[in-house]
Design an enzyme around this catalytic site. Structure first.
Site, PDB file in Angstrom:
ATOM      1  N   LYS A 230      13.706  49.958  41.615  1.00 39.81           N
ATOM      2  CA  LYS A 230      14.895  49.386  40.963  1.00 39.81           C
ATOM      3  C   LYS A 230      15.587  48.376  41.879  1.00 39.81           C
ATOM      4  CE  LYS A 230      15.261  52.750  37.379  1.00 39.81           C
ATOM      5  NZ  LYS A 230      15.898  53.900  36.758  1.00 39.81           N
ATOM      6  N   ARG A 267      10.584  60.216  39.088  1.00 40.39           N
ATOM      7  CA  ARG A 267       9.862  59.346  38.143  1.00 40.39           C
ATOM      8  C   ARG A 267       9.483  58.076  38.889  1.00 40.39           C
ATOM      9  NH1 ARG A 267      10.997  55.124  34.839  1.00 40.39           N
ATOM     10  NH2 ARG A 267       9.979  55.072  32.808  1.00 40.39           N
TER      11      ARG A 267
HETATM   12  N1  HH2 Z   1      14.258  54.430  34.253  1.00 40.83           N
HETATM   13  C1  HH2 Z   1      13.602  53.567  33.433  1.00 40.83           C
HETATM   14  C2  HH2 Z   1      13.058  54.022  32.222  1.00 40.83           C
HETATM   15  N2  HH2 Z   1      13.154  55.329  31.867  1.00 40.83           N
HETATM   16  N3  HH2 Z   1      13.878  57.529  32.335  1.00 40.83           N
HETATM   17  C3  HH2 Z   1      14.508  58.393  33.133  1.00 40.83           C
HETATM   18  N4  HH2 Z   1      14.613  59.690  32.796  1.00 40.83           N
HETATM   19  N5  HH2 Z   1      15.082  58.000  34.323  1.00 40.83           N
HETATM   20  C4  HH2 Z   1      15.027  56.695  34.738  1.00 40.83           C
HETATM   21  O1  HH2 Z   1      15.584  56.385  35.819  1.00 40.83           O
HETATM   22  C5  HH2 Z   1      14.364  55.744  33.905  1.00 40.83           C
HETATM   23  C6  HH2 Z   1      13.787  56.207  32.679  1.00 40.83           C
HETATM   24  C7  HH2 Z   1      13.451  52.133  33.826  1.00 40.83           C
HETATM   25  O2  HH2 Z   1      12.299  51.943  34.597  1.00 40.83           O
HETATM   26  P1  HH2 Z   1      10.880  51.399  34.081  1.00 40.83           P
HETATM   27  O3  HH2 Z   1      10.276  52.296  33.064  1.00 40.83           O
HETATM   28  O4  HH2 Z   1      10.032  51.136  35.260  1.00 40.83           O
HETATM   29  O5  HH2 Z   1      11.202  49.989  33.446  1.00 40.83           O
HETATM   30  P2  HH2 Z   1      11.396  49.485  31.958  1.00 40.83           P
HETATM   31  O6  HH2 Z   1      12.526  50.269  31.346  1.00 40.83           O
HETATM   32  O7  HH2 Z   1      11.698  48.022  32.127  1.00 40.83           O
HETATM   33  O8  HH2 Z   1      10.117  49.731  31.203  1.00 40.83           O
END
Ligand code: HH2
Length: 287
Positions: A230, A267
């Site tokens: 992040k 995660r």
């Molecule tokens: N962060 C993201 C998405 N889902 N779920 C939980 N429980 N906690 C988190 O911190 C979280 C999440 C964002 O990260 P990412 O999936 O890498 O990116 P994107 O939302 O752009 O697909």
């Protein structure tokens, strides 16, 4: 090293039958591997179903206990997608992982996507909107699926415009406890609580929540932390211009801190790096 667990209303890979359903238990902090099937995720967008399946298998081999499959990016400013599009993205991946031994989580805010994903073989619902929607609580309860309840201020499109709190720790942890009570009262069999790093939070808010994690892990529910790659890590590590995948070392530092504070699951994008580092940390702690 603490043991953690989640209850399910149906069989789950690695779970054991109990009087009330099935229980999945694990020692110490486990790895949830991120599988984004989106054109626009902030770190790893652009994968279709075939590539996502391949990636998911690598995460499993790398040591992930759970695979989190997402079909809608929640990066700040991301456009919303409709349920049919989201489902078309995630369903082939969930079906392709059936029988792989993976515990499958569906990362969605939509009850209809959660229901269809559970029907296709997912085991756990990861809702970044924190199960605010009563229909989401009903889906999890009816299907017997546990849920990850995450805190987010606002919604993805606008959440980073002007995040504000009186006392961020009290407000976020209070919200999570209240949502956990609501979910369990509605019949959801188990919950994971997640402070939602970067979701409607300044870098100072993120730091305050991460420093206060022991207050959350002292409560009765297992905690999940997702800081992987992040943006606020870039500033902390002194490389504000670094690309998202250059943030893996910084992510590891954050998640080892979370594990030491009693977090049950992290995660992450880099499952192998995290699995190895968490094992070394556990050995150093004498676990
Ligand atoms: N962060 C993201 C998405 N889902 N779920 C939980 N429980 N906690 C988190 O911190 C979280 C999440 C964002 O990260 P990412 O999936 O890498 O990116 P994107 O939302 O752009 O697909």
């Amino acid at each position: 090293m603490a043991d953690f667990g989640l209850s399910f209303g149906f069989p789950v890979p690695g779970g054991v039958r109990t009087a009330g359903g099935w229980q999945l238990s694990w020692p110490g902090c486990a790895v949830m591997g991120i599988v984004n099937v989106t054109p626009d995720s902030f770190s790893d967008g652009g994968r279709g179903a075939e590539a996502a399946l391949l990636h998911a298998r690598q995460l499993l081999l790398g040591g992930a206990l759970v695979l989190d499959i997402g079909g809608e990016s929640t990066r700040p400013g991301a456009p919303a997608v409709d349920a049919a599009t989201e489902l078309d993205r995630v369903r082939p991946v969930i079906r392709g992982l059936a029988g792989s031994g993976a515990v499958i989580s569906i990362d969605t805010m939509k009850p209809e996507v959660a229901a269809a994903a559970l029907g296709a073989g997912a085991h756990l619902v990861n809702d970044v909107s924190g199960l605010r929607d009563t229909r989401m609580r009903a889906v999890c309860a009816e299907r017997g699926a546990p849920a990850c309840i995450m805190h987010m201020q606002g919604e993805p499109r606008t959440m980073q415009l002007a995040p504000h709190y009186g006392d961020v720790v009290t407000e976020v942890f209070g919200f999570l406890a209240a949502q956990a009570e609501l979910a369990l009262a509605a019949g959801v069999p188990g919950v994971l609580l997640d402070p939602g790093i970067g979701f409607g939070k300044t870098p100072q808010h993120n730091l305050a929540l991460l420093r206060a994690l022991p207050q959350l892990t002292a409560r009765p529910w297992p905690v999940l932390v997702g800081g992987s790659r992040k943006k606020f890590l870039a500033a902390l590590s002194g490389e504000p211009q670094g690309s998202a995948d250059s943030r893996d070392a910084a992510s590891l530092a954050l998640h080892l801190h979370a594990a030491r504070a009693g977090t049950a699951m992290v995660r992450v994008h880099d499952a192998r790096g995290h699995a190895l580092a968490l094992r070394v940390q556990a050995a150093l702690e004498g676990a």
